[in-house]
Enzyme design. Sequence first.
Site, PDB file in Angstrom:
ATOM      1  N   LYS A  51      31.915  27.524  37.439  1.00 37.26           N
ATOM      2  CA  LYS A  51      32.580  28.540  36.606  1.00 37.26           C
ATOM      3  C   LYS A  51      33.965  28.852  37.169  1.00 37.26           C
ATOM      4  O   LYS A  51      34.270  28.520  38.324  1.00 37.26           O
ATOM      5  CB  LYS A  51      31.728  29.817  36.582  1.00 37.26           C
ATOM      6  CG  LYS A  51      31.598  30.490  37.947  1.00 37.26           C
ATOM      7  CD  LYS A  51      30.613  31.652  37.925  1.00 37.26           C
ATOM      8  CE  LYS A  51      30.497  32.276  39.307  1.00 37.26           C
ATOM      9  NZ  LYS A  51      29.449  33.319  39.342  1.00 37.26           N
ATOM     10  N   ARG A 149      22.720  44.000  36.613  1.00 36.24           N
ATOM     11  CA  ARG A 149      23.903  43.517  35.893  1.00 36.24           C
ATOM     12  C   ARG A 149      23.375  42.802  34.656  1.00 36.24           C
ATOM     13  O   ARG A 149      22.742  43.448  33.826  1.00 36.24           O
ATOM     14  CB  ARG A 149      24.715  42.619  36.831  1.00 36.24           C
ATOM     15  CG  ARG A 149      26.169  42.474  36.456  1.00 36.24           C
ATOM     16  CD  ARG A 149      26.949  41.613  37.434  1.00 36.24           C
ATOM     17  NE  ARG A 149      26.467  40.218  37.455  1.00 36.24           N
ATOM     18  CZ  ARG A 149      27.000  39.258  38.219  1.00 36.24           C
ATOM     19  NH1 ARG A 149      28.014  39.533  39.032  1.00 36.24           N
ATOM     20  NH2 ARG A 149      26.526  38.035  38.180  1.00 36.24           N
ATOM     21  N   TYR A 282      61.540  43.772  47.951  1.00 31.61           N
ATOM     22  CA  TYR A 282      61.502  45.027  47.188  1.00 31.61           C
ATOM     23  C   TYR A 282      61.049  46.214  48.023  1.00 31.61           C
ATOM     24  O   TYR A 282      60.090  46.108  48.783  1.00 31.61           O
ATOM     25  CB  TYR A 282      60.542  44.896  46.012  1.00 31.61           C
ATOM     26  CG  TYR A 282      61.003  43.949  44.931  1.00 31.61           C
ATOM     27  CD1 TYR A 282      62.290  44.020  44.404  1.00 31.61           C
ATOM     28  CD2 TYR A 282      60.128  42.985  44.429  1.00 31.61           C
ATOM     29  CE1 TYR A 282      62.698  43.148  43.400  1.00 31.61           C
ATOM     30  CE2 TYR A 282      60.531  42.118  43.424  1.00 31.61           C
ATOM     31  CZ  TYR A 282      61.820  42.198  42.914  1.00 31.61           C
ATOM     32  OH  TYR A 282      62.206  41.346  41.927  1.00 31.61           O
ATOM     33  N   MET A 330      56.601  38.724  42.661  1.00 31.84           N
ATOM     34  CA  MET A 330      55.895  37.964  41.626  1.00 31.84           C
ATOM     35  C   MET A 330      55.920  36.464  41.905  1.00 31.84           C
ATOM     36  O   MET A 330      54.919  35.771  41.715  1.00 31.84           O
ATOM     37  CB  MET A 330      56.512  38.255  40.252  1.00 31.84           C
ATOM     38  CG  MET A 330      55.745  37.612  39.104  1.00 31.84           C
ATOM     39  SD  MET A 330      56.481  37.899  37.502  1.00 31.84           S
ATOM     40  CE  MET A 330      56.205  39.652  37.291  1.00 31.84           C
TER      41      MET A 330
HETATM   42  C1  LIG Z   1      28.617  32.855  40.446  1.00 37.83           C
HETATM   43  C2  LIG Z   1      27.187  32.689  40.294  1.00 37.83           C
HETATM   44  C3  LIG Z   1      26.461  31.870  41.170  1.00 37.83           C
HETATM   45  C4  LIG Z   1      27.053  31.238  42.397  1.00 37.83           C
HETATM   46  O1  LIG Z   1      27.241  32.231  43.381  1.00 37.83           O
HETATM   47  P1  LIG Z   1      27.779  31.855  44.837  1.00 37.83           P
HETATM   48  O2  LIG Z   1      27.611  33.095  45.619  1.00 37.83           O
HETATM   49  O3  LIG Z   1      29.210  31.471  44.653  1.00 37.83           O
HETATM   50  O4  LIG Z   1      26.959  30.729  45.315  1.00 37.83           O
HETATM   51  C5  LIG Z   1      25.119  31.662  40.911  1.00 37.83           C
HETATM   52  N1  LIG Z   1      24.536  32.250  39.850  1.00 37.83           N
HETATM   53  C6  LIG Z   1      25.183  33.067  39.011  1.00 37.83           C
HETATM   54  C7  LIG Z   1      24.469  33.696  37.892  1.00 37.83           C
HETATM   55  C8  LIG Z   1      26.529  33.329  39.208  1.00 37.83           C
HETATM   56  O5  LIG Z   1      27.172  34.151  38.382  1.00 37.83           O
END
Ligand SMILES: *Cc1c(COP(=O)(O)O)cnc(C)c1O
Length: 395
Positions: A51, A149, A282, A330
């Site tokens: 992801k 969650r 800045y 930036m």
């Molecule tokens: C991001 C994620 C993972 C991987 O987590 P890591 O700590 O990076 O290994 C696994 N399962 C779900 C549902 C996630 O959102």
Amino acid sequence: MTDQTANELPPGAGSLLRAEAVIDLDAVRANTARVGRIAAASGAGVMAVVKADAYGHGAVPCARAAKEAGAAWLGTALPEEALELRAAGITGPILSWLHPVGAPWEQLITAGVDVTAYAQWALEEITAAAQRIGIPARVQLKADTGLGRGGTQPHDWLELVERAAKAEAAGHMKITGVWSHFACADEPGHPSIRAQLDAFTEALAVADQAGLRPEVRHLANSPATLTLPEAHYDLVRPGLALYGLSPLPDVTPAELGLRPAMTLRARVALVKTVPAGHGVSYGHAYHTAADTALALVPLGYADGLPRNSSNVGEVLIAGRRHRIAGRMAMDQFVVDLGDPAAARGVHAGDQVLVFGPGDHGEPTAEDWARATGTLNYEIVTRIGPRVPRVYVGNS
Ligand SMILES: *Cc1c(COP(=O)(O)O)cnc(C)c1O
């Protein structure tokens, strides 16, 4: 460029103009193989989590590398991330798990992506899409075993699995998996871990009683993969570890047998001398203590470097660590090289190692995280699209 800096260039050098993230796919393969061996010891396979563009490393090349190293499954958060993998020609099982109302279910089903449901509305939308196109969906159900969650709470779980079992019996879907996610796996021994394992066992039993026979049950993210064999089930689901970063506080990647895959580097854009007492960047949050040489580095928060690295982040130039002088802007930041005579060997065009595995004395993503009050996860993931990714270790 001096010979000294040339010697520091990682493999693949030569294309660097302004800045780039060098991604070591051999490291991704080795890290995947490493977690694969750990998982295999408890009879589990690997779902490589790619992801967020593989945590900033590039989803498609990293997905390929992980598969070459034995990952049977790929995991993404968003449906478009899963579809991007398919569009690149990547085959094999893929799971996505964060779908908005009105997600492109038909496309996902057609592409053979396993989708996740943890609400009735999602089961209904998936069923309707599967009916429209006449192809059963591959669906995994996610239980909230305590993370609080995503996922279905225990009091709604029975109803969800019963509806899913009905939709399966009607031919609209196949329930391919049941899974959940940890809250505190990065704190081995945290009481929530045991509670979540027990809740997952219960969720699996309820699904089983409803007649579901999932192909895969999975729970373990990177820290649970590395520390909790009991959580491995059929698949482990690591992300961070594949990119060679440690998910455990105070444990280095090397101690876990992992190698960081991303090196962020840039080229010095300007070296100049300024007098003592000169304000820098800045807000003049930094003033030179003496006559000094400043180097300008053409990377900024638009590239994903945290703005609160101002005056605290460090980089490696010509074999020496230097602290960021003044505000991170930036597009650029400044480092104080110190005594102009000593800095004479540093020139525009020289390499700046922002972070990497640490082999040359450069800071690590972990160092940047510590300096800026965040996690290594965030440091690599936020490196933005303006920074080209350059791949080394392509097989
Ligand atoms: C991001 C994620 C993972 C991987 O987590 P890591 O700590 O990076 O290994 C696994 N399962 C779900 C549902 C996630 O959102």
